[in-house]
Scaffold this active site. Structure first.
Site, PDB file in Angstrom:
ATOM      1  N   GLY A  44     -15.877   3.670  -5.224  1.00 37.99           N
ATOM      2  CA  GLY A  44     -15.611   2.805  -6.310  1.00 37.99           C
ATOM      3  C   GLY A  44     -16.080   3.107  -7.416  1.00 37.99           C
ATOM      4  O   GLY A  44     -15.732   4.153  -7.879  1.00 37.99           O
ATOM      5  N   LYS A  82     -14.160   7.531  -0.970  1.00 38.69           N
ATOM      6  CA  LYS A  82     -14.261   6.877  -2.256  1.00 38.69           C
ATOM      7  C   LYS A  82     -15.357   5.738  -2.262  1.00 38.69           C
ATOM      8  O   LYS A  82     -15.626   5.202  -1.367  1.00 38.69           O
ATOM      9  CB  LYS A  82     -12.611   5.904  -2.440  1.00 38.69           C
ATOM     10  CG  LYS A  82     -11.762   6.932  -2.335  1.00 38.69           C
ATOM     11  CD  LYS A  82     -10.382   5.787  -2.615  1.00 38.69           C
ATOM     12  CE  LYS A  82     -10.223   5.002  -0.964  1.00 38.69           C
ATOM     13  NZ  LYS A  82      -8.946   4.208  -1.095  1.00 38.69           N
ATOM     14  N   ASN A 138       3.107   1.520  -2.984  1.00 40.94           N
ATOM     15  CA  ASN A 138       2.206   2.225  -4.175  1.00 40.94           C
ATOM     16  C   ASN A 138       1.896   3.680  -4.280  1.00 40.94           C
ATOM     17  O   ASN A 138       1.903   4.253  -5.214  1.00 40.94           O
ATOM     18  CB  ASN A 138       0.853   1.224  -4.162  1.00 40.94           C
ATOM     19  CG  ASN A 138       1.165  -0.145  -4.450  1.00 40.94           C
ATOM     20  OD1 ASN A 138       2.039  -0.683  -5.056  1.00 40.94           O
ATOM     21  ND2 ASN A 138       0.094  -1.046  -4.248  1.00 40.94           N
ATOM     22  N   GLY A 142      -6.833   2.260  -5.156  1.00 44.11           N
ATOM     23  CA  GLY A 142      -6.948   3.384  -4.216  1.00 44.11           C
ATOM     24  C   GLY A 142      -5.675   3.802  -3.814  1.00 44.11           C
ATOM     25  O   GLY A 142      -5.696   5.196  -3.373  1.00 44.11           O
ATOM     26  N   ASP A 143      -4.700   3.303  -3.978  1.00 38.91           N
ATOM     27  CA  ASP A 143      -3.283   3.715  -3.644  1.00 38.91           C
ATOM     28  C   ASP A 143      -2.813   4.934  -4.603  1.00 38.91           C
ATOM     29  O   ASP A 143      -2.405   5.860  -4.395  1.00 38.91           O
ATOM     30  CB  ASP A 143      -2.233   2.575  -3.759  1.00 38.91           C
ATOM     31  CG  ASP A 143      -2.411   1.459  -2.734  1.00 38.91           C
ATOM     32  OD1 ASP A 143      -3.214   1.625  -1.576  1.00 38.91           O
ATOM     33  OD2 ASP A 143      -2.280   0.424  -3.041  1.00 38.91           O
ATOM     34  N   ALA A 191       0.865  -1.318   0.014  1.00 41.59           N
ATOM     35  CA  ALA A 191      -0.049  -0.049  -0.037  1.00 41.59           C
ATOM     36  C   ALA A 191       0.702   1.251  -0.179  1.00 41.59           C
ATOM     37  O   ALA A 191       0.714   2.127  -0.976  1.00 41.59           O
ATOM     38  CB  ALA A 191      -0.986   0.032   1.220  1.00 41.59           C
ATOM     39  N   ASN A 239      -7.318   1.113   4.940  1.00 40.06           N
ATOM     40  CA  ASN A 239      -6.911  -0.586   4.416  1.00 40.06           C
ATOM     41  C   ASN A 239      -7.636  -1.312   5.476  1.00 40.06           C
ATOM     42  O   ASN A 239      -6.704  -2.232   5.803  1.00 40.06           O
ATOM     43  CB  ASN A 239      -5.530  -0.406   4.134  1.00 40.06           C
ATOM     44  CG  ASN A 239      -5.075  -0.334   2.636  1.00 40.06           C
ATOM     45  OD1 ASN A 239      -5.658  -0.594   1.839  1.00 40.06           O
ATOM     46  ND2 ASN A 239      -4.417   0.616   2.564  1.00 40.06           N
ATOM     47  N   ARG A 283      -8.825  -4.419   7.511  1.00 36.58           N
ATOM     48  CA  ARG A 283      -8.824  -6.044   7.011  1.00 36.58           C
ATOM     49  C   ARG A 283      -9.506  -6.756   8.423  1.00 36.58           C
ATOM     50  O   ARG A 283      -9.548  -5.941   9.444  1.00 36.58           O
ATOM     51  CB  ARG A 283      -7.473  -6.562   6.960  1.00 36.58           C
ATOM     52  CG  ARG A 283      -6.880  -5.841   5.509  1.00 36.58           C
ATOM     53  CD  ARG A 283      -7.437  -6.222   4.222  1.00 36.58           C
ATOM     54  NE  ARG A 283      -6.867  -5.841   3.276  1.00 36.58           N
ATOM     55  CZ  ARG A 283      -6.959  -4.789   2.500  1.00 36.58           C
ATOM     56  NH1 ARG A 283      -7.862  -3.716   2.894  1.00 36.58           N
ATOM     57  NH2 ARG A 283      -6.424  -4.310   1.468  1.00 36.58           N
TER      58      ARG A 283
END
Length: 299
Positions: free
Chosen positions: A207, A205, A25, A236-237, A22, A151, A153
């Site tokens: 998508g 964001k 990037n 996204g990065d 991430a 990010n 998870r």
């Protein structure tokens, strides 16, 4: 980490190999746009670690903050490109060099007196040490802009990030993440919740629905710039790198959001996390266009 990808991990005889992650990037996009970017992490003294260092330097990044650890390996992950176009990712980073990062790693980063420090929830999810490092960077940032990409998870408890929000100057998150962090996905309510938590600036964001930034009279929408979707990983990065570089260069939030959307749209049209980024001359022209938009103002 080093990324190996194939259409079928069970039957593949050859893999595509690249370097991704991430924060790396994001730094790639920032450097491509012509700004100075330094990558901070730990890698092993193995060939994968050498590849990470070589690749990062080749992307125009300063690698002086990367520590080589002779006792731990470089993390790797595998991406399977499924017939339906989806992606399945398998991580092998337990016990990796990066998982051993901790608070002492913050000192050399902060000593550089950066204008911005980008941290990710993925780093905090690597273990207690990396989570402490992320917190130390946020607390010790001083005048630097703290940039957080959650990010989120399953391995990352929300309460590990919530205490950091008062130090976050820029929060860029997806609607799936805003539902977890704030219990909201509506842009106006997400922005209000983030402000109440102490966040300085927010971009949401959506998508394929595009993204929202905070305008003078409320959330303003920017449509997606995607023309073709081949690999959504890394989009996204690229968005964050484009938005951050534009804002640091003096662009207004709307122009920065449009630049981020443009980079994200290019990345998802090409396999690989960063291979879709425009060439440096094209990227810098896009940044110049963003700065030329009406309303651009230096931070």
């Amino acid at each position: 980490m080093v990324l190996l990808e194939a259409d079928d991990l069970v039957g593949a005889e050859r893999f595509g190999v690249s370097v991704a992650g991430a924060e790396l990037n994001v730094c790639t996009a920032v450097a491509r746009l012509g700004l100075r970017a330094a990558f901070a992490s730990r890698v092993g003294t193995d060939p994968f670690g050498m590849r990470v260092l070589r690749d990062a330097a080749g992307r125009g990044m300063d690698t002086g903050l990367v520590i080589t650890d002779p006792g731990r390996p470089t993390g790797v992950f595998f991406k399977e490109i499924r017939p339906d176009g989806g992606r399945r990712v398998h991580y092998y980073r337990t016990g990796s060099a990066a998982s051993a990062m901790d608070v002492p790693d913050a000192a050399p980063i902060l000593a550089r007196r950066p204008r911005a420090i980008v941290v990710s929830g993925l780093t905090a999810a690597l273990g207690p040490g990396p989570a402490r490092l992320v917190a130390a960077l946020c607390e010790g940032a001083g005048d630097a802009l703290v940039v957080l990409d959650p990010n989120l998870r399953p391995a990352l408890p929300v309460d590990a990030l919530a205490p950091l929000l008062p130090r976050v100057g820029l929060l860029v998150l997806g609607q799936d993440e805003s539902r977890v962090l704030f219990g909201e996905s509506d842009p106006a309510r997400v922005f209000a919740a983030a402000r109440a938590a102490g966040v300085g600036e927010v971009v949401l964001k959506g998508g394929p629905e595009g993204a929202w930034y905070a305008g003078d009279s409320g959330p303003e929408h920017v449509p997606s710039a995607a023309r073709e979707v081949r690999d959504p990983v890394g989009a996204g990065d690229a968005f964050l790198g484009g938005y951050l570089a534009a804002r640091l260069s003096g662009a207004a939030p709307g122009a920065a959001t449009r630049l981020g959307a443009e980079l994200a749209g290019r990345v998802i049209a090409t396999p690989g996390d960063t291979s879709g980024l425009p060439a440096p001359d094209v990227a810098r022209a896009l940044l110049r266009d963003a700065l030329a938009e009406e309303g651009a103002a230096r931070r």
